[in-house]
Design a protein around this motif. Structure first.
Motif, mmCIF file in Angstrom:
data_model
loop_
_atom_site.group_PDB
_atom_site.id
_atom_site.type_symbol
_atom_site.label_atom_id
_atom_site.label_comp_id
_atom_site.label_asym_id
_atom_site.label_seq_id
_atom_site.Cartn_x
_atom_site.Cartn_y
_atom_site.Cartn_z
ATOM 1 N N ASN A 218 0.804 -1.230 0.000
ATOM 2 C CA ASN A 218 0.000 0.000 0.000
ATOM 3 C C ASN A 218 0.839 1.283 0.000
ATOM 4 N N VAL A 219 2.157 1.150 -0.142
ATOM 5 C CA VAL A 219 3.029 2.326 -0.236
ATOM 6 C C VAL A 219 3.949 2.118 -1.434
ATOM 7 N N PRO A 220 4.049 3.085 -2.342
ATOM 8 C CA PRO A 220 4.849 2.890 -3.568
ATOM 9 C C PRO A 220 6.346 3.055 -3.329
ATOM 10 N N ILE A 221 6.912 2.182 -2.516
ATOM 11 C CA ILE A 221 8.331 2.277 -2.212
ATOM 12 C C ILE A 221 8.909 0.877 -1.999
ATOM 13 N N ARG A 222 10.122 0.677 -2.487
ATOM 14 C CA ARG A 222 10.862 -0.566 -2.223
ATOM 15 C C ARG A 222 12.139 -0.202 -1.490
ATOM 16 N N TRP A 223 12.347 -0.836 -0.328
ATOM 17 C CA TRP A 223 13.565 -0.587 0.440
ATOM 18 C C TRP A 223 14.565 -1.718 0.220
ATOM 19 N N HIS A 224 15.832 -1.379 0.371
ATOM 20 C CA HIS A 224 16.923 -2.318 0.135
ATOM 21 C C HIS A 224 17.923 -2.246 1.285
ATOM 22 N N ALA A 270 16.471 3.127 -1.103
ATOM 23 C CA ALA A 270 15.016 3.154 -1.237
ATOM 24 C C ALA A 270 14.663 3.700 -2.610
ATOM 25 N N GLU A 271 13.607 3.126 -3.201
ATOM 26 C CA GLU A 271 13.162 3.529 -4.530
ATOM 27 C C GLU A 271 11.681 3.861 -4.475
ATOM 28 N N LEU A 272 11.355 5.108 -4.813
ATOM 29 C CA LEU A 272 9.970 5.569 -4.797
ATOM 30 C C LEU A 272 9.355 5.363 -6.175
#
Length: 339
Positions: A218-224, A270-272
């Motif tokens: 539900n949040v447009p972000i991928r964390w690494h 992080a990638e938005l």
């Protein structure tokens, strides 16, 4: 929801790396971060599993059909006259054979003035290095685990000295589609020199990297989270500029704590809006910050950022990485969908 079993898998992957005796290495350019997306996210990610054909250079297990007919070219200026970059292409032969990957990684060190032992100018010389790679990945039947390998042929020319080497990268990635979690592990630059510069065989810069990433629900972000240099625990050194001296002239060297050394293995990113036509990226490299920051001055070393824009079948990538007050690097990349 992040479950304990994923944390356990990630920790086991990290601890599976082995110790590496310190020393000098040749072909150091193999570990340069030459993809704008990688650089913006802090570097050395091994968990990107999508269209990005550049990713296979860092973890061959990520080669997948979505990369098919994607052609990329990246270019950057390092320090001084040094330039470097990569090109990559992937092709899916059929659904049974799956996808092949080809890549090239190069660095040009520019021109130097040469002098003999008496200080007499002898002319100019240059240096350059290049690596050609061929990769393939395989999905283990009835599992979510993918394994892959790159075979690399390396050529290096430094002034009148030449060397040729060969190496392989091996990697694995676990894809949990239900929870959008990827866990990756790569062992890079396993190889040797086939011909030496001057009769002395030097080791290659072997590196073990592990990582985990998740696209938040539900949040447009991928964390690494990436753990680099796992082949060697102690990667810290005492900065002489941070030594202290008492009134009697006794000098006390900087002491690097266990926690500080551990942090130097960590890269955050992080990638938005991942996978969209426009996305924004940011990263932080703890080791770069610790080694290149200046005492008592805010230099923002270790910070990186970038963005990506897609126009139909063309994608443009840019990244900016902060090293010191005096030096930063920018990387530019273009990816074309040839389908």
């Amino acid at each position: 929801m992040f479950k304990n079993r994923y944390l356990l898998i990630f920790l086991l992957a990290a601890t599976a790396s082995f110790g590496q005796i310190g020393g000098k290495y040749t072909y150091q350019f193999l570990n340069l971060v030459t993809s704008p997306r990688q650089a913006a996210l802090g570097g050395k990610l091994v968990t990107l599993y999508d269209y990005d054909v550049n990713q296979a250079i860092y973890n061959p297990a990520t080669i997948n059909p979505e990369m098919s007919n994607q052609l990329s070219a990246n270019y950057g200026s390092y320090f001084g006259e040094v330039t470097y970059g990569t090109a990559a292409y992937a092709y899916t032969y059929d659904r049974h054979v799956q996808t092949f990957h080809m890549g090239v990684n190069y660095v040009n060190y520019g021109d130097f003035e040469g002098y003999d032992e008496m200080g007499t100018k002898t002319g100019t010389f240059s240096g350059s290095e290049i690596a050609l790679s061929f990769g393939y990945a395989y999905n283990i039947p009835y599992t979510d685990i993918h394994i892959g390998a790159n075979a690399k042929l390396i050529s290096s020319t430094l002034e009148s000295y030449n060397s040729i080497g060969a190496a392989v990268d091996i990697g694995g990635i676990y894809i949990d589609e239900d929870n959008d979690i990827n866990i990756g592990l790569a062992v890079r630059n396993i190889g040797t020199q086939l011909t030496t510069y001057a009769g002395t065989n030097e080791p290659l810069p072997l590196e073990v990297i592990a990582g985990i990433s998740q696209e938040v629900e539900n949040v447009p972000i991928r964390w690494h989270v990436t753990l680099e240099n796992l082949q060697q625990w102690n990667i810290a050194f005492s900065n002489p500029n941070r030594a202290t001296e008492d009134l009697e002239g006794n000098v006390t060297k900087e002491k690097v704590s266990f926690f500080n050394n551990a942090l130097r293995h960590v890269i955050l990113g992080a990638e938005l809006f991942p996978g969209k036509s426009f996305n924004i990226r940011a990263g932080y490299n703890f080791r770069r910050s610790a080694e290149l920051s200046i005492t008592d001055k805010r230099s923002f070393s270790g910070i990186s950022a970038g963005f990506s824009v897609r126009f139909n079948k063309l994608r443009f990538d840019y990244s900016y990485s902060r090293y010191t007050l005096a030096a930063s690097t920018s990387l530019f990349g273009v990816m074309i969908n040839l389908q």
